[in-house]
Scaffold this motif. Structure first.
Motif, PDB file in Angstrom:
ATOM      1  N   GLU A  54       0.813  11.672  -1.279  1.00 26.75           N
ATOM      2  CA  GLU A  54       2.455  11.968  -0.623  1.00 26.75           C
ATOM      3  C   GLU A  54       2.241  11.965   0.485  1.00 26.75           C
ATOM      4  O   GLU A  54       1.251  12.893   1.023  1.00 26.75           O
ATOM      5  CB  GLU A  54       2.954  13.096  -1.804  1.00 26.75           C
ATOM      6  CG  GLU A  54       3.281  12.503  -3.384  1.00 26.75           C
ATOM      7  CD  GLU A  54       4.065  11.705  -3.665  1.00 26.75           C
ATOM      8  OE1 GLU A  54       5.269  11.030  -2.485  1.00 26.75           O
ATOM      9  OE2 GLU A  54       3.846  11.641  -4.795  1.00 26.75           O
ATOM     10  N   GLY A  55       3.482  11.987   1.094  1.00 25.49           N
ATOM     11  CA  GLY A  55       3.348  12.580   2.109  1.00 25.49           C
ATOM     12  C   GLY A  55       3.214  11.173   3.651  1.00 25.49           C
ATOM     13  O   GLY A  55       3.291  11.898   4.587  1.00 25.49           O
ATOM     14  N   PHE A  56       3.954  10.157   3.179  1.00 24.48           N
ATOM     15  CA  PHE A  56       2.975   8.776   4.367  1.00 24.48           C
ATOM     16  C   PHE A  56       4.502   8.507   3.721  1.00 24.48           C
ATOM     17  O   PHE A  56       5.361   7.813   2.922  1.00 24.48           O
ATOM     18  CB  PHE A  56       1.653   7.846   3.628  1.00 24.48           C
ATOM     19  CG  PHE A  56       0.733   9.003   3.360  1.00 24.48           C
ATOM     20  CD1 PHE A  56       0.662   9.171   5.392  1.00 24.48           C
ATOM     21  CD2 PHE A  56       0.239   9.550   2.973  1.00 24.48           C
ATOM     22  CE1 PHE A  56      -1.317  10.197   4.879  1.00 24.48           C
ATOM     23  CE2 PHE A  56      -0.688  10.021   3.128  1.00 24.48           C
ATOM     24  CZ  PHE A  56      -1.563  10.357   4.037  1.00 24.48           C
ATOM     25  N   THR A  57       4.624   7.776   5.319  1.00 20.27           N
ATOM     26  CA  THR A  57       6.173   7.524   4.737  1.00 20.27           C
ATOM     27  C   THR A  57       6.402   5.110   5.229  1.00 20.27           C
ATOM     28  O   THR A  57       7.272   4.506   4.751  1.00 20.27           O
ATOM     29  CB  THR A  57       7.284   7.785   6.137  1.00 20.27           C
ATOM     30  OG1 THR A  57       6.669   7.743   7.385  1.00 20.27           O
ATOM     31  CG2 THR A  57       7.548   9.235   5.840  1.00 20.27           C
ATOM     32  N   ILE A  91       0.816  -1.034  -0.246  1.00 20.24           N
ATOM     33  CA  ILE A  91       0.060   0.174   0.728  1.00 20.24           C
ATOM     34  C   ILE A  91       1.066   0.824  -0.059  1.00 20.24           C
ATOM     35  O   ILE A  91       0.693   1.996  -0.729  1.00 20.24           O
ATOM     36  CB  ILE A  91      -1.012   0.081   1.224  1.00 20.24           C
ATOM     37  CG1 ILE A  91      -2.062  -1.499   0.534  1.00 20.24           C
ATOM     38  CG2 ILE A  91      -1.719   0.966   1.353  1.00 20.24           C
ATOM     39  CD1 ILE A  91      -2.807  -1.188   2.381  1.00 20.24           C
ATOM     40  N   ALA A  92       1.772   1.475   0.408  1.00 26.01           N
ATOM     41  CA  ALA A  92       2.469   2.492   0.872  1.00 26.01           C
ATOM     42  C   ALA A  92       3.242   2.792  -0.417  1.00 26.01           C
ATOM     43  O   ALA A  92       4.041   3.789  -1.066  1.00 26.01           O
ATOM     44  CB  ALA A  92       3.885   2.183   1.948  1.00 26.01           C
ATOM     45  N   GLY A  93       4.101   1.727  -1.624  1.00 20.80           N
ATOM     46  CA  GLY A  93       4.617   1.642  -2.294  1.00 20.80           C
ATOM     47  C   GLY A  93       3.345   2.279  -3.412  1.00 20.80           C
ATOM     48  O   GLY A  93       3.822   2.652  -4.570  1.00 20.80           O
ATOM     49  N   ALA A  94       1.793   1.923  -3.883  1.00 23.79           N
ATOM     50  CA  ALA A  94       1.437   2.097  -4.346  1.00 23.79           C
ATOM     51  C   ALA A  94       0.685   3.621  -4.018  1.00 23.79           C
ATOM     52  O   ALA A  94       0.374   4.194  -5.294  1.00 23.79           O
ATOM     53  CB  ALA A  94       0.031   1.386  -4.159  1.00 23.79           C
ATOM     54  N   LEU A  95       0.741   4.513  -3.135  1.00 23.08           N
ATOM     55  CA  LEU A  95       0.309   5.393  -2.759  1.00 23.08           C
ATOM     56  C   LEU A  95       0.711   6.908  -3.312  1.00 23.08           C
ATOM     57  O   LEU A  95       0.251   7.684  -3.962  1.00 23.08           O
ATOM     58  CB  LEU A  95       0.435   5.940  -1.032  1.00 23.08           C
ATOM     59  CG  LEU A  95      -0.428   5.376  -0.331  1.00 23.08           C
ATOM     60  CD1 LEU A  95       0.049   5.572   1.503  1.00 23.08           C
ATOM     61  CD2 LEU A  95      -1.994   5.621  -0.482  1.00 23.08           C
ATOM     62  N   PRO A  96       2.436   7.066  -3.693  1.00 20.83           N
ATOM     63  CA  PRO A  96       2.998   7.640  -4.463  1.00 20.83           C
ATOM     64  C   PRO A  96       2.370   7.767  -5.924  1.00 20.83           C
ATOM     65  O   PRO A  96       2.380   8.221  -7.042  1.00 20.83           O
ATOM     66  CB  PRO A  96       4.324   7.504  -4.258  1.00 20.83           C
ATOM     67  CG  PRO A  96       4.582   6.617  -2.845  1.00 20.83           C
ATOM     68  CD  PRO A  96       3.446   5.690  -2.959  1.00 20.83           C
ATOM     69  N   LYS A  97       1.879   6.400  -6.685  1.00 20.67           N
ATOM     70  CA  LYS A  97       1.675   6.079  -8.226  1.00 20.67           C
ATOM     71  C   LYS A  97       0.549   6.443  -8.071  1.00 20.67           C
ATOM     72  O   LYS A  97       0.053   6.902  -8.723  1.00 20.67           O
ATOM     73  CB  LYS A  97       1.934   4.809  -8.024  1.00 20.67           C
ATOM     74  CG  LYS A  97       2.869   4.150  -8.070  1.00 20.67           C
ATOM     75  CD  LYS A  97       3.333   2.363  -8.457  1.00 20.67           C
ATOM     76  CE  LYS A  97       4.693   1.977  -8.685  1.00 20.67           C
ATOM     77  NZ  LYS A  97       4.664   0.798  -7.964  1.00 20.67           N
TER      78      LYS A  97
END
Length: 96
Positions: free
Chosen positions: A32-35, A22-28
């Motif tokens: 943004e802004g979640f680590t 999920i973390a990898g898909a968010l920027p796609k």
């Protein structure tokens, strides 16, 4: 009728591949802004009548013995559900 919400999360030292995906898909998706993302579980338990201390104690026992795997998960919350939480869960269920 009352409701109890139980939230269960993986222990911090346990890998969370679903959260990582999920973390990898968010920027796609332009978000943004979640680590880091951790994926957990939520259970909604209905009780007859009002939610009492005894009902919460029973829900905690169920959470620790059945709803979670104590080796890899922590029970992070056992609480009475608010009307807003129940409404949000119903909306989510209707859209699924």
């Amino acid at each position: 009728m009352g409701h109890v919400i139980v939230d269960v999360m993986p222990k911090p030292e346990i890998l969370d591949p679903q959260g990582k995906a999920i973390a990898g898909a968010l920027p796609k998706l332009g978000i943004e802004g979640f680590t880091e993302v951790r994926q957990g579980k939520r259970f909604v338990l209905a009780v007859e009548g009002e939610v009492t201390d005894a009902a919460l104690a029973s829900a905690r026992q169920a959470a620790e013995t059945l709803l979670s795997n104590p080796v890899i998960e922590d029970v992070v919350s056992v609480r009475e559900a608010s009307a807003a939480e129940l409404e949000a869960d119903q909306v989510q269920g209707a859209s699924a």
